[in-house]
Design a protein around this motif. Structure first.
Motif, PDB file in Angstrom:
ATOM      1  N   ARG A   1       2.794 -15.672 -15.905  1.00  8.32           N
ATOM      2  CA  ARG A   1       2.011 -16.810 -15.416  1.00  8.32           C
ATOM      3  C   ARG A   1       2.718 -17.505 -14.244  1.00  8.32           C
ATOM      4  O   ARG A   1       2.519 -18.715 -14.024  1.00  8.32           O
ATOM      5  CB  ARG A   1       1.789 -17.798 -16.568  1.00  8.32           C
ATOM      6  N   ALA A   2       3.515 -16.761 -13.519  1.00  8.04           N
ATOM      7  CA  ALA A   2       4.292 -17.339 -12.408  1.00  8.04           C
ATOM      8  C   ALA A   2       3.439 -18.167 -11.452  1.00  8.04           C
ATOM      9  O   ALA A   2       3.862 -19.220 -10.979  1.00  8.04           O
ATOM     10  CB  ALA A   2       4.995 -16.221 -11.639  1.00  8.04           C
ATOM     11  N   TYR A   3       2.219 -17.672 -11.183  1.00  6.47           N
ATOM     12  CA  TYR A   3       1.369 -18.326 -10.174  1.00  6.47           C
ATOM     13  C   TYR A   3       0.309 -19.230 -10.797  1.00  6.47           C
ATOM     14  O   TYR A   3      -0.591 -19.688 -10.097  1.00  6.47           O
ATOM     15  CB  TYR A   3       0.703 -17.249  -9.292  1.00  6.47           C
ATOM     16  N   TYR A   4       0.417 -19.487 -12.078  1.00  7.38           N
ATOM     17  CA  TYR A   4      -0.631 -20.269 -12.765  1.00  7.38           C
ATOM     18  C   TYR A   4      -0.332 -21.766 -12.697  1.00  7.38           C
ATOM     19  O   TYR A   4      -0.114 -22.442 -13.700  1.00  7.38           O
ATOM     20  CB  TYR A   4      -0.736 -19.797 -14.217  1.00  7.38           C
ATOM     21  N   TRP A   5      -0.317 -22.264 -11.470  1.00 11.88           N
ATOM     22  CA  TRP A   5      -0.121 -23.688 -11.178  1.00 11.88           C
ATOM     23  C   TRP A   5      -1.188 -24.106 -10.175  1.00 11.88           C
ATOM     24  O   TRP A   5      -1.618 -23.287  -9.357  1.00 11.88           O
ATOM     25  CB  TRP A   5       1.277 -23.920 -10.603  1.00 11.88           C
ATOM     26  N   PRO A   6      -1.598 -25.380 -10.208  1.00 14.62           N
ATOM     27  CA  PRO A   6      -2.815 -25.780  -9.461  1.00 14.62           C
ATOM     28  C   PRO A   6      -2.717 -25.728  -7.939  1.00 14.62           C
ATOM     29  O   PRO A   6      -3.739 -25.877  -7.274  1.00 14.62           O
ATOM     30  CB  PRO A   6      -3.043 -27.233  -9.914  1.00 14.62           C
ATOM     31  N   HIS A   7      -1.504 -25.528  -7.379  1.00 15.24           N
ATOM     32  CA  HIS A   7      -1.478 -25.364  -5.918  1.00 15.24           C
ATOM     33  C   HIS A   7      -1.854 -23.946  -5.508  1.00 15.24           C
ATOM     34  O   HIS A   7      -2.214 -23.711  -4.361  1.00 15.24           O
ATOM     35  CB  HIS A   7      -0.147 -25.781  -5.283  1.00 15.24           C
ATOM     36  N   LEU A   8      -1.787 -22.987  -6.467  1.00 13.34           N
ATOM     37  CA  LEU A   8      -1.995 -21.585  -6.114  1.00 13.34           C
ATOM     38  C   LEU A   8      -3.247 -20.971  -6.747  1.00 13.34           C
ATOM     39  O   LEU A   8      -3.657 -19.884  -6.374  1.00 13.34           O
ATOM     40  CB  LEU A   8      -0.754 -20.768  -6.506  1.00 13.34           C
ATOM     41  N   THR A   9      -3.824 -21.668  -7.710  1.00  8.83           N
ATOM     42  CA  THR A   9      -5.032 -21.149  -8.362  1.00  8.83           C
ATOM     43  C   THR A   9      -5.765 -22.324  -9.005  1.00  8.83           C
ATOM     44  O   THR A   9      -5.183 -23.393  -9.195  1.00  8.83           O
ATOM     45  CB  THR A   9      -4.670 -20.124  -9.459  1.00  8.83           C
ATOM     46  N   HIS A  10      -7.037 -22.101  -9.346  1.00  9.55           N
ATOM     47  CA  HIS A  10      -7.687 -23.096 -10.198  1.00  9.55           C
ATOM     48  C   HIS A  10      -7.192 -22.866 -11.625  1.00  9.55           C
ATOM     49  O   HIS A  10      -6.761 -21.749 -11.964  1.00  9.55           O
ATOM     50  CB  HIS A  10      -9.212 -22.987 -10.109  1.00  9.55           C
TER      51      HIS A  10
ATOM     52  N   GLN B   1     -13.637 -22.521  -7.410  1.00  7.59           N
ATOM     53  CA  GLN B   1     -13.806 -22.623  -8.857  1.00  7.59           C
ATOM     54  C   GLN B   1     -13.394 -24.011  -9.317  1.00  7.59           C
ATOM     55  O   GLN B   1     -12.530 -24.648  -8.715  1.00  7.59           O
ATOM     56  CB  GLN B   1     -12.885 -21.608  -9.570  1.00  7.59           C
ATOM     57  N   TYR B   2     -13.965 -24.418 -10.438  1.00  3.35           N
ATOM     58  CA  TYR B   2     -13.607 -25.718 -10.998  1.00  3.35           C
ATOM     59  C   TYR B   2     -12.190 -25.657 -11.556  1.00  3.35           C
ATOM     60  O   TYR B   2     -11.826 -24.722 -12.265  1.00  3.35           O
ATOM     61  CB  TYR B   2     -14.577 -26.110 -12.111  1.00  3.35           C
ATOM     62  N   CYS B   3     -11.404 -26.674 -11.232  1.00  7.38           N
ATOM     63  CA  CYS B   3     -10.025 -26.743 -11.703  1.00  7.38           C
ATOM     64  C   CYS B   3      -9.869 -27.939 -12.637  1.00  7.38           C
ATOM     65  O   CYS B   3     -10.169 -29.073 -12.252  1.00  7.38           O
ATOM     66  CB  CYS B   3      -9.069 -26.871 -10.511  1.00  7.38           C
ATOM     67  N   THR B   4      -9.414 -27.681 -13.849  1.00  7.90           N
ATOM     68  CA  THR B   4      -9.284 -28.767 -14.829  1.00  7.90           C
ATOM     69  C   THR B   4      -8.189 -29.756 -14.441  1.00  7.90           C
ATOM     70  O   THR B   4      -8.213 -30.902 -14.880  1.00  7.90           O
ATOM     71  CB  THR B   4      -8.959 -28.200 -16.226  1.00  7.90           C
ATOM     72  N   TYR B   5      -7.249 -29.314 -13.629  1.00  5.91           N
ATOM     73  CA  TYR B   5      -6.192 -30.244 -13.236  1.00  5.91           C
ATOM     74  C   TYR B   5      -6.701 -31.237 -12.193  1.00  5.91           C
ATOM     75  O   TYR B   5      -6.528 -32.447 -12.346  1.00  5.91           O
ATOM     76  CB  TYR B   5      -4.966 -29.499 -12.705  1.00  5.91           C
ATOM     77  N   PHE B   6      -7.341 -30.729 -11.158  1.00  3.57           N
ATOM     78  CA  PHE B   6      -7.837 -31.629 -10.106  1.00  3.57           C
ATOM     79  C   PHE B   6      -9.178 -32.261 -10.492  1.00  3.57           C
ATOM     80  O   PHE B   6      -9.658 -33.150  -9.811  1.00  3.57           O
ATOM     81  CB  PHE B   6      -7.971 -30.876  -8.777  1.00  3.57           C
TER      82      PHE B   6
ATOM     83  N   PRO C   1      -8.597 -22.867 -15.234  1.00  2.00           N
ATOM     84  CA  PRO C   1      -9.803 -23.018 -16.065  1.00  2.00           C
ATOM     85  C   PRO C   1      -9.496 -23.622 -17.431  1.00  2.00           C
ATOM     86  O   PRO C   1     -10.313 -24.373 -17.977  1.00  2.00           O
ATOM     87  CB  PRO C   1     -10.328 -21.585 -16.199  1.00  2.00           C
ATOM     88  N   ALA C   2      -8.338 -23.300 -17.998  1.00  2.00           N
ATOM     89  CA  ALA C   2      -7.985 -23.784 -19.344  1.00  2.00           C
ATOM     90  C   ALA C   2      -6.498 -23.505 -19.555  1.00  2.00           C
ATOM     91  O   ALA C   2      -5.916 -22.673 -18.854  1.00  2.00           O
ATOM     92  CB  ALA C   2      -8.806 -23.046 -20.398  1.00  2.00           C
ATOM     93  N   PRO C   3      -5.879 -24.169 -20.529  1.00  2.00           N
ATOM     94  CA  PRO C   3      -4.466 -23.867 -20.798  1.00  2.00           C
ATOM     95  C   PRO C   3      -4.315 -22.424 -21.277  1.00  2.00           C
ATOM     96  O   PRO C   3      -5.082 -21.982 -22.138  1.00  2.00           O
ATOM     97  CB  PRO C   3      -4.083 -24.837 -21.928  1.00  2.00           C
ATOM     98  N   ALA C   4      -3.365 -21.711 -20.721  1.00  2.00           N
ATOM     99  CA  ALA C   4      -3.098 -20.340 -21.170  1.00  2.00           C
ATOM    100  C   ALA C   4      -2.443 -20.394 -22.541  1.00  2.00           C
ATOM    101  O   ALA C   4      -1.668 -21.308 -22.837  1.00  2.00           O
ATOM    102  CB  ALA C   4      -2.175 -19.641 -20.170  1.00  2.00           C
TER     103      ALA C   4
END
Lengths: 485, 485
Positions: free
Chosen positions: A279-288, A396-401, A290-293
């Motif tokens: 999950r290296a890239y699973y942060w909101p600056h690099l992807t949306h 895509q919708y981002c739960t963080y933003f 959708p839900a907690p992994a």
């Protein structure tokens, strides 16, 4: 007080006022003077207090600021451990395509190096947060092998990693064990070890696999360590169509989500396998988001979170206690735990990130702005091309933003569309762009990865070269099917 | 100047003098005032200059000094990343056998923990050299994967490691390559990998061996990684008497010199083998230095040099280019190089060591004094015992100190002499001393290792327990042969 009560001789009332003022002023000077000069002396072993109340940390603070104050024209930096020049001091280390003592000379027709995933797009963020993110190491800081968990893990760092995941909403941490590594790179083999059959000659080795296009280190590291309990077994495609469900139980499947190189969110392909989800890239600056992994085994790294690649710090979230214990055993046997120096530094970095979430200084908002802008500009150029194309990513919708997010991927996954461009890496290289060939991802030579994470200078040069390349298409060759037009 | 040239009205000569003095004084006030209050503000993103000319580093320097100033009664320390208490601040971390908020409470009849080789005997040295050894990390320090060699090695650190070896005279460096690792622990397997046959099914795996009593990690790590190109093959004794010289060519022999646990200087036993000579303890505070070591493959670590075990930094000196390249490839594949944070910190530590060599602040003279004193005191007690004995070490000429050096070993290698004390670890444990059983070194249960490297508190408690143990001998049992006296 003494001065006020005994009236001085030989002065009128104006003189008296002056006298009182003078005495007060001299007294204040004396105070300032004392505080100013009784500061730490770098050469004494028992430093005295300075103006700021500083003693032993003063010299190091001055050194760091002096080095940071050097002028590298905005195209480089000086570091404390830079190579010393003839004057004994480190000089500017210039960004690619810049040179000279102060990095002010731009290299003409410079080749764009878009090879590595070096996350320097976040360097300006840390320069903006200089005061909050600095850390002073005393000479005696954590000399011991053991730290606050009685072993090699900082308890405060553990707490802050969990806080961050909860606050960002990108991973479920409450039912997971944490394993630190010297970069998530180290945890690749640590987890292969932990998920392989325990030293038992009766068990066949586990098969380590990944889906094309995959991050090449899963293969290269597994092949290098070459443990008897596992074996690299190539692409999942070979096995997914095998039909036999039972045959999947000895697989260890690497899944990168978002994927490196193409940014797609992915899931394991082989049912029943042990999956290591990177999950290296699973942060909101690099992807949306959708839900907690919530996979059983997940990998994270500061490289792509905060941009601190050189620190070599990563962590795994592991649901099963025995798997976590085996992975920790691996890191203890191999390196006796991640550097305690790095653990302190990363703790400070995470504190700054946490303190600024959802504020105007949010690192994810900062990083997203940079990466979205780069993706937009690159797309605007490449959309004019018939020769190369990029992967498609939808907003895509981002739960963080809490809103729809435009694409902001770490890499462009470039395909060469013209028939004669059989080696896309070579095609781009001829255009002055160093990329990373898709052959390394087992995706074939038609594809190549172009890094968008590096410094702004790197991106600017890349965009120049790509623009030249696209502009030159009409002179290169008309694409097949349009030659008669 | 203005004030002096235009004569003020309405004041006599005394008043004039006062006026000039007052104006000067007020001006000086203003200067001091400005410098005092225009310092860096922790909450602003654009810090202003402080009294010491400090801006962004000031906050971190204050934090570090505030933490270091805490009172732990000389029996503990506070660290920046200590576990936060209810007030949000880290508290004292007490040495063994001390407790309470300020570590002032001594545990009664405390068990002495002499297990680990934790090199905290050097902590007071770094407290004495606080100003020189502190380092400030900016938030943007070395975020990049690559550093000054274009890969993952600091060039300045390389230079300083070589300088140190030359100045101390403990290793020949000029014809060697340097390989960094996350502790010398990591380099154990890196070198096994580098010296094993290259991925070639035709070659049998190399046999990894060591001479009893050996450091247990050589075995445990080799067994854990379990690569197909090598295999743990136990003690050299099994093979040395084999007779067949040819059979030795596929051995990788670990040699620790001075040896852990018994401090003996050693050489490889199997002729023709590839030897990895672990020189962790080959520094003048822990052994005499007869001559610079010059083996093909040597290991060093900051743990036993400067006492920085928690930093996880070690290095190998390697003569053969291909072996060095393979070891570097291993560290790059597994962790992408030792933490750049740690590399900066260790650079600073080595600078301080180098600057003080042969002065009254020489770290080796400091460490030697401490360790010699501990060995003397321990021997004075144990010499009264018939129940336990220590290894014998003779005073020897040391080329670094240019005189004969008394013994100052890192460990006591304790033998239980009484027939009924079949498990020496258990014998000491019953006497309130935690040691490390000789079974781990394949030396048998008659032996156990007692660490002398830890804090002064640890040593003091150890000496108390040993003294009680020896004093109790006459009540325990008269030794065999003297029972009739």
């Amino acid at each position: 007080m003494e001065t006020g009560r005994h009236r001085p001789h030989g002065l009128g009332s104006a003189g008296l006022g002056l006298h009182v003022l003078l005495c007060s002023s001299l007294l204040l000077n004396a105070v300032f003077f004392t505080r100013h000069f009784l500061r730490a002396s770098p050469t004494t072993t028992t430093p005295r207090l300075g103006d700021d109340g500083l003693s032993w940390a003063l010299q190091a603070a001055r050194e760091a600021e002096a080095v940071a104050a050097a002028d590298c024209s905005g195209h480089g930096s000086v570091f404390l451990d830079g190579v010393a020049g003839e004057d004994g001091k480190p000089g500017c280390e210039c960004n690619s395509c810049f040179s000279g003592p102060d990095c002010s000379v731009r290299t003409r027709n410079c080749t764009a190096d878009a090879d590595s995933g070096n996350p320097l797009f976040l360097e300006p963020y840390w320069m903006r947060h200089a005061a909050a993110s600095a850390v002073v190491f005393s000479g005696w800081h954590r000399m011991s092998y053991t730290t606050t968990d009685g072993r090699f893990h900082s308890v405060e760092l553990d707490r802050h990693i969990r806080r961050l995941h909860r606050a960002v909403g990108n991973a479920v941490v409450d039912d997971k064990y944490l394993v630190y590594g010297s970069g998530s790179a180290q945890l690749i083999n640590a987890l292969v070890y932990a998920l392989s059959p325990e030293g038992n000659a009766a068990s066949p080795p586990a098969s380590v696999v990944a889906t094309v296009p995959y991050y090449p280190v899963y293969k290269s590291q597994t092949v290098m360590f070459d443990g008897r309990e596992y074996r690299w077994a190539g692409s999942t495609a070979t096995w997914a169509n095998n039909g036999s469900r039972n045959s999947t139980k000895d697989f260890i499947e690497f899944v990168t989500s978002p994927n490196n190189p193409d940014s797609a969110l992915r899931k394991p392909v082989l049912a029943g396998s042990s999956a290591i989800v990177d999950r290296a890239y699973y942060w909101p600056h690099l992807t949306h988001i959708p839900a907690p992994a919530d996979e059983d085994v997940m990998l994270f790294t500061t490289s792509k979170l905060s941009g601190h690649a050189g620190s070599r710090f990563g962590w795994a979230l592991v649901r099963d206690e025995n798997v976590a214990k085996r992975a920790i055993f691996y890191t203890e046997q191999s390196i006796m735990g991640a550097s305690r120096d790095t653990q302190l530094r990363i703790l400070k970095i995470l504190k700054v990130i946490l303190a600024n979430l959802h504020s105007k200084e949010d690192i994810f908002a900062f990083g997203y702005d940079v990466m979205r802008s780069r993706w937009r500009r690159l797309n605007a150029v490449v959309s004019r091309s018939s020769r190369i194309s990029l992967q498609k990513i939808q907003p895509q919708y981002c739960t963080y933003f809490k809103r729809t997010k435009e694409p902001s991927p770490a890499y462009a996954w470039v395909k060469c569309e013209w028939e004669e461009d059989v080696d896309c890496y070579e095609t781009l290289l001829a255009a002055g762009i160093i990329s990373r060939s898709g052959t390394l991802n087992e995706a074939g030579a038609r594809y190549t990865r172009v890094s968008l994470l590096k410094t702004q200078d790197d991106f600017d040069v890349l965009l120049e070269r790509i623009t030249d390349f696209v502009d030159a298409e009409k002179h290169s060759r008309a694409p097949a099917g349009s030659s008669s037009i």
